[in-house]
Each structure stands twice: as structure tokens, then as C-alpha cells.
Write a protein that holds these residues in place. Sequence first.
Motif, PDB file in Angstrom:
ATOM      1  N   SER A 115      11.612  -0.673   6.195  1.00 58.87           N
ATOM      2  CA  SER A 115      10.823  -0.164   5.063  1.00 58.87           C
ATOM      3  C   SER A 115       9.353  -0.076   5.463  1.00 58.87           C
ATOM      4  O   SER A 115       8.946  -0.569   6.514  1.00 58.87           O
ATOM      5  CB  SER A 115      10.991  -1.080   3.849  1.00 58.87           C
ATOM      6  OG  SER A 115      10.484  -2.349   4.166  1.00 58.87           O
ATOM      7  N   PHE A 116       8.589   0.539   4.605  1.00 63.67           N
ATOM      8  CA  PHE A 116       7.190   0.804   4.959  1.00 63.67           C
ATOM      9  C   PHE A 116       6.275  -0.382   4.694  1.00 63.67           C
ATOM     10  O   PHE A 116       6.503  -1.151   3.780  1.00 63.67           O
ATOM     11  CB  PHE A 116       6.667   2.004   4.163  1.00 63.67           C
ATOM     12  CG  PHE A 116       7.416   3.261   4.439  1.00 63.67           C
ATOM     13  CD1 PHE A 116       7.644   3.671   5.749  1.00 63.67           C
ATOM     14  CD2 PHE A 116       7.904   4.032   3.399  1.00 63.67           C
ATOM     15  CE1 PHE A 116       8.333   4.837   6.017  1.00 63.67           C
ATOM     16  CE2 PHE A 116       8.597   5.193   3.654  1.00 63.67           C
ATOM     17  CZ  PHE A 116       8.822   5.603   4.962  1.00 63.67           C
ATOM     18  N   ARG A 173       2.754  -4.111  -0.045  1.00 65.20           N
ATOM     19  CA  ARG A 173       2.966  -5.113   1.016  1.00 65.20           C
ATOM     20  C   ARG A 173       1.630  -5.557   1.610  1.00 65.20           C
ATOM     21  O   ARG A 173       1.407  -6.737   1.868  1.00 65.20           O
ATOM     22  CB  ARG A 173       3.843  -4.517   2.111  1.00 65.20           C
ATOM     23  CG  ARG A 173       5.285  -4.401   1.688  1.00 65.20           C
ATOM     24  CD  ARG A 173       6.169  -4.878   2.844  1.00 65.20           C
ATOM     25  NE  ARG A 173       7.494  -5.188   2.348  1.00 65.20           N
ATOM     26  CZ  ARG A 173       8.466  -4.282   2.207  1.00 65.20           C
ATOM     27  NH1 ARG A 173       8.242  -3.021   2.519  1.00 65.20           N
ATOM     28  NH2 ARG A 173       9.639  -4.653   1.760  1.00 65.20           N
ATOM     29  N   GLN A 174       0.745  -4.580   1.859  1.00 66.02           N
ATOM     30  CA  GLN A 174      -0.580  -4.931   2.412  1.00 66.02           C
ATOM     31  C   GLN A 174      -1.319  -5.846   1.437  1.00 66.02           C
ATOM     32  O   GLN A 174      -1.960  -6.814   1.836  1.00 66.02           O
ATOM     33  CB  GLN A 174      -1.398  -3.664   2.653  1.00 66.02           C
ATOM     34  CG  GLN A 174      -0.813  -2.784   3.730  1.00 66.02           C
ATOM     35  CD  GLN A 174      -1.735  -1.629   4.088  1.00 66.02           C
ATOM     36  OE1 GLN A 174      -2.911  -1.634   3.758  1.00 66.02           O
ATOM     37  NE2 GLN A 174      -1.197  -0.645   4.774  1.00 66.02           N
ATOM     38  N   HIS A 175      -1.172  -5.511   0.172  1.00 62.31           N
ATOM     39  CA  HIS A 175      -1.805  -6.303  -0.888  1.00 62.31           C
ATOM     40  C   HIS A 175      -1.279  -7.738  -0.848  1.00 62.31           C
ATOM     41  O   HIS A 175      -2.035  -8.707  -0.926  1.00 62.31           O
ATOM     42  CB  HIS A 175      -1.498  -5.641  -2.229  1.00 62.31           C
ATOM     43  CG  HIS A 175      -2.090  -6.319  -3.406  1.00 62.31           C
ATOM     44  ND1 HIS A 175      -3.375  -6.080  -3.823  1.00 62.31           N
ATOM     45  CD2 HIS A 175      -1.586  -7.245  -4.244  1.00 62.31           C
ATOM     46  CE1 HIS A 175      -3.629  -6.829  -4.872  1.00 62.31           C
ATOM     47  NE2 HIS A 175      -2.555  -7.546  -5.161  1.00 62.31           N
ATOM     48  N   ASP A 176       0.022  -7.846  -0.698  1.00 62.58           N
ATOM     49  CA  ASP A 176       0.655  -9.159  -0.630  1.00 62.58           C
ATOM     50  C   ASP A 176       0.112  -9.961   0.560  1.00 62.58           C
ATOM     51  O   ASP A 176      -0.255 -11.129   0.436  1.00 62.58           O
ATOM     52  CB  ASP A 176       2.178  -8.960  -0.518  1.00 62.58           C
ATOM     53  CG  ASP A 176       2.897 -10.264  -0.213  1.00 62.58           C
ATOM     54  OD1 ASP A 176       2.622 -11.256  -0.925  1.00 62.58           O
ATOM     55  OD2 ASP A 176       3.717 -10.301   0.729  1.00 62.58           O
ATOM     56  N   PHE A 207       1.567  -4.237  10.021  1.00 61.38           N
ATOM     57  CA  PHE A 207       0.233  -4.551   9.527  1.00 61.38           C
ATOM     58  C   PHE A 207      -0.274  -5.664  10.437  1.00 61.38           C
ATOM     59  O   PHE A 207       0.401  -6.680  10.602  1.00 61.38           O
ATOM     60  CB  PHE A 207       0.317  -5.031   8.071  1.00 61.38           C
ATOM     61  CG  PHE A 207      -1.012  -5.096   7.374  1.00 61.38           C
ATOM     62  CD1 PHE A 207      -1.767  -3.956   7.176  1.00 61.38           C
ATOM     63  CD2 PHE A 207      -1.509  -6.309   6.904  1.00 61.38           C
ATOM     64  CE1 PHE A 207      -3.001  -4.012   6.521  1.00 61.38           C
ATOM     65  CE2 PHE A 207      -2.735  -6.370   6.250  1.00 61.38           C
ATOM     66  CZ  PHE A 207      -3.476  -5.217   6.060  1.00 61.38           C
ATOM     67  N   ALA A 208      -1.439  -5.439  11.061  1.00 62.32           N
ATOM     68  CA  ALA A 208      -1.886  -6.418  12.054  1.00 62.32           C
ATOM     69  C   ALA A 208      -3.304  -6.877  11.749  1.00 62.32           C
ATOM     70  O   ALA A 208      -4.137  -6.101  11.278  1.00 62.32           O
ATOM     71  CB  ALA A 208      -1.816  -5.803  13.440  1.00 62.32           C
ATOM     72  N   LEU A 209      -3.536  -8.163  12.029  1.00 65.92           N
ATOM     73  CA  LEU A 209      -4.821  -8.771  11.676  1.00 65.92           C
ATOM     74  C   LEU A 209      -5.356  -9.577  12.852  1.00 65.92           C
ATOM     75  O   LEU A 209      -4.598 -10.296  13.511  1.00 65.92           O
ATOM     76  CB  LEU A 209      -4.616  -9.761  10.519  1.00 65.92           C
ATOM     77  CG  LEU A 209      -3.896  -9.256   9.281  1.00 65.92           C
ATOM     78  CD1 LEU A 209      -3.081 -10.374   8.662  1.00 65.92           C
ATOM     79  CD2 LEU A 209      -4.914  -8.728   8.302  1.00 65.92           C
TER      80      LEU A 209
END
Length: 434
Positions: free
Chosen positions: A322-323, A328-331, A353-355
Motif C-alpha cells: 500500500s502507499f 501514514r506520513q501523518h501517523d 518514508f525515510a527520516l
Amino acid sequence: MTTVFKFGGASIKDADAIRHLTPLIEAHRERPLVVVVSAMGKTTNKLEALLAAARDEGRRDDYRECLEALQTGHRQAIESLFGDSPDSPAERIDALFDELDAKHREHRRDAYARHYDETVCYGELISTTLVAAWLDHCGIATDWQDARQLVRTDACHQAANVDWPATAAAVRERLAGSDRVILTQGFIGGTAEGDSTTLGREGSDFSAAIFAHCLEAREVVIWKDVPGLFNADPRRFDNAVQLERISYAEATELAWHGAKVIHPKTLGPLQEKSIPLMVRSFETPDAAPSVIDAERRFDADVPCCILRENQVWVEVRPRDFSFMDEPRQHDILGRLVEAGLHANLVDSSAMRFALCLDDRPERLEGLIGALEADYDVNREEALTLLTVRHPQRGMLDILSEGREALAERRNATTAQRLFRSRDCPATWHIPEER
Ligand code: ASP
Ligand code: MG
């Protein structure tokens, strides 16, 4: 008009350093003069180590040793400065160490951040008591003030938020119009209930800005062991140069990206009241300072390089196909906020999503644990993030030569690349313009 001086830990690290500070204060005749002082030398680090020992039943001996070492260091400075003069603050400082010990007993089962603030604030309480006694001893009329009663904050321990109206009222009531040297602590504040708080590591610069803002000061002078602000850390870049003048906004960007020059929260309160900030060297006080004010004309004159070491790259992927969409980014960002972590670089794509985060295990482990419950998580440690403000053409490529970049980000004013620390040189060189 008021002037605010700020002296960091290095400028009061021992008796000689404290002696050195006297003529700088004496030379400034105008009042009010507010002098904001940090803890001596590396005291805050030592207080953090003491705190860790205090919270561990099995480390009572370590705790005693740490406390005694800290007390001995301060006693030596007092001895050297005062000898057996009746002006010696030795007894008062010993009493503060007893108080610190009692606070550790009182708070050692409290939440870490609360325990931290109630004890780590003693670094500044002790240093300012010592310096105030020394200035008085030198014939400089000094008024010691407890910043916990001036800088009023919420109870967000270790990163307290300033209650500006309450702070302005307290600061004006107690400090305005004083004809003495007002000596107070950086870094610390207090709640309306009387609990101690801290503003975040290296927060003394911010404290100086808070006092300046509330008193509408003419200027703030930060006295450092370097002649001013540099376009890169001179210990890591062999051709770093001093910045003569930059704007509040540019200084905030540099601090935000990790330049260890000024606490990033410092500039806002100064900018609002157009109060210039001078960064001067206490070793060469007559040399030209670096000036930070509203003028933006010189911001892009010199490219600035900033290294952030001890970085971790955390990649988060959905478990199903899934995307990595906004919810999701918010989560994920919500969990980051909860963990009290800040992303130094973010990169997103369809299923990833990478941090890039500071490696602070006490916060990071909880975050990664929580993420792993819902996502696939990968991490790579021991990384260095290089940020260049106003890079000249080709500069970043020269700086990156021979190193794989794990991530990259670029906009009109800033370029960043993330490298493995083991691939990075001990000393960097800023490419000259071609
Ligand atoms: N003493 C505190 C620290 O070392 C605050 C400061 O120096 O600005 O973080
Ligand atoms: Mg410091």
C-alpha cells in the motif's frame, strides 16, 4: 538602555577564565547590564551523568563519586579566586551541593525529564553564585537573580515553553532600571507552581534573548572562545572564515541545520524587537564581532557548511503493498513528535518514508519499537549529514567526491547529503569558487 551579556561554559570554565571576565564587565559602564551565565565548563554534561547514576539503585558509589568530583572542581575555583577571603562563597556553594543531593533523593523516582530539570539547573545556580561573589569581591555591585522566577514557563520539562506575558512582567518588575550588574542564569526557568524547568541544551543564548526582548535591550553580546560566527566549524574545516554580518533569518537557518553557534530559538525574540546580536571573543574583545541583525544583504555572500554527526537513517515501509500516503506520513510524524525527536531530513516515495534523526537512543528506541509494530523498519547508524547554505555551483559534488550519498535534498538556498561517517574525512575543505 539595557545591554545583555551572555557568557557560556567555556568563558567561566575555571578560576582564570572567571578572572578574565571581570574587565569585560567593568568596561561596560552603562546600566542596566544583565549578565547571563551558563554552568562552568562541562558541568551540564557531568550533571547529566550524575543524574543517570542517581536513577540507578546499583550505582550509588558512582553517584557519590560524580557528585564529589563536581564539588571538588568548584571548590578549586573558589579556593584559587578567594583564598581565605571572607567574601568566599564556599559555604553557600557547599549548601547548594547539599541541596542538589537532596533533590536527587526527592526526585529519583519521578519521570526522567522532571528529575532532570530539578537537578541539572544546579549547574547554573552554582556558577552564578560563584561569579556574583567574585564580581562583588572585585568591587562591582552585583544583583544575583534566580532565573526560575523570571523566565516563566510551562511544565514541558527539558524543553519548556516560555510564558511571554508572565515572563515580561516578572523581568520588568525585578530588573528594569537597576543600577547594578544583574547576574542571572541561562538555560533555566520555572513554572507558576515553582517547579524548575530547562529550555533545552545550550539554551543560555535563548535566555539572553528572552531578557533582551522583555527589557527591549539595545543589544545582546554573546562572548565566546572564538572570534565570532564562522561559515563552518573551524575545527572540522581547514579554511573556515568568520562571517561579518548575517540576518536573523540566516542565523536561524544555520542553527536549525546544526551549526553549533547559537541556540536556534535565540533569534526570534531579538528579531521581533530589532535587537542586534554581537558574537565576540572574550580572548580578543577588541576584534570585530559577527553581527546578526535584520539586514539580509550579506546572507548569500559566503557559503556555509554544517556537519551533523551521529545521525540515523530510518526507512519506514508499509507491510502490505500500500502507499505511504498522507495519513501514514501523518501517523509517523505524530509518533516522531511524541518521541520528542526532530527530523533533520525527510524523504518520501510511494512505498517508503525515510527520516534522518539524531541518534538519541533514549528517545529513538521507543520510536522504532512503536513503528515496528505497524511497519517494516530499517535503520542505518553512524552517519554524517552535510548541509551547505548558498552552495556555489559544483560545490556539493566536490565535497561529496568518493563518498556514497544515502540521501539528498536540495532547494534554492540549501543542499544536504547524508554520508556514512566512516567515509568522511577528519578535516574537510570548502571548495574555492571556480
Ligand atoms: N549549561 C547548559 C548546557 O551546557 C546551557 C548552556 O550552556 O547554554 O547545555
Ligand atoms: Mg554551554
